[in-house]
Design a protein around this motif. Structure first.
Motif, short mmCIF file in Angstrom:
data_model
loop_
_atom_site.label_atom_id
_atom_site.label_comp_id
_atom_site.label_asym_id
_atom_site.label_seq_id
_atom_site.Cartn_x
_atom_site.Cartn_y
_atom_site.Cartn_z
N SER A 143 -1.22 7.75 0.62
CA SER A 143 -2.14 7.82 -0.52
C SER A 143 -3.02 9.06 -0.44
O SER A 143 -3.26 9.73 -1.46
N ALA A 144 -3.49 9.38 0.74
CA ALA A 144 -4.33 10.56 0.90
C ALA A 144 -3.56 11.84 0.62
O ALA A 144 -4.06 12.76 -0.03
N ILE A 145 -2.32 11.90 1.10
CA ILE A 145 -1.49 13.10 0.87
C ILE A 145 -1.15 13.23 -0.61
O ILE A 145 -1.19 14.33 -1.16
N SER B 281 0.83 -1.21 0.00
CA SER B 281 0.00 0.00 0.00
C SER B 281 0.86 1.26 0.00
O SER B 281 0.51 2.25 -0.64
N PHE C 226 -5.31 2.82 -0.80
CA PHE C 226 -6.35 2.76 0.23
C PHE C 226 -6.83 1.34 0.46
O PHE C 226 -6.96 0.89 1.60
N PHE D 202 1.05 4.00 -3.60
CA PHE D 202 0.27 5.17 -3.21
C PHE D 202 -0.16 6.00 -4.41
O PHE D 202 -1.17 6.69 -4.38
N LEU E 276 -2.82 12.05 -3.21
CA LEU E 276 -3.98 12.24 -4.07
C LEU E 276 -4.82 13.46 -3.69
O LEU E 276 -5.78 13.80 -4.39
N PHE E 277 -4.49 14.14 -2.60
CA PHE E 277 -5.25 15.30 -2.16
C PHE E 277 -5.23 16.44 -3.20
O PHE E 277 -6.28 17.01 -3.46
N ILE F 252 -2.31 4.32 3.77
CA ILE F 252 -3.51 5.13 3.59
C ILE F 252 -3.17 6.61 3.69
O ILE F 252 -3.65 7.44 2.90
N THR F 253 -2.33 6.98 4.66
CA THR F 253 -1.94 8.37 4.85
C THR F 253 -1.17 8.90 3.64
O THR F 253 -1.45 10.00 3.15
#
Length: 108
Positions: free
Chosen positions: A97-99, A43, A54, A47, A101-102, A94-95
């Motif tokens: 990936s979020a950063i 994961s 996710f 990312f 893709l934000f 997850i973190t």
């Protein structure tokens, strides 16, 4: 005279074989902690693929949580540490990936 010796040795072999297989399962334990670490690492590595980080991160967290709830893993300190590291790697995936893709929705 020779027929009595193989029968007793066969019975001894059966007992030893079952004892060896029980020993192997206790030694190896559950594979979920290793699966959790693998999914967490994947994961983090994936990312940049939309949604894959996710999904793999969530799967790593679920596998790690299930592994820590099992008694075989809870009794083995190394296995419980691997399960915890898998959960942390899933959260990190997850973190990240979020950063990563934000900012993407701003470009769409």
């Amino acid at each position: 005279m020779t027929a009595a010796v193989p029968r007793s040795s066969r019975a001894a072999r059966r007992v030893c074989t079952s004892a060896d297989s029980n020993e192997r399962t206790q030694r190896h334990g559950s594979r979920l902690p290793a699966v959790s670490i693998t999914l967490g690492a994947l994961s983090i590595a994936s990312f940049w693929v939309i949604g894959l980080g996710f999904i793999l991160g969530a799967a790593a967290i679920v596998c790690g949580a299930i592994a820590t709830s099992r008694s075989a893993v809870a009794d083995d300190e190394a296995a419980s540490l691997r399960a915890l590291l898998g959960v942390l790697a899933g959260v990190a995936g997850i973190t990240v990936s979020a950063i990563a893709l934000f900012p993407m929705p701003a470009q769409l």
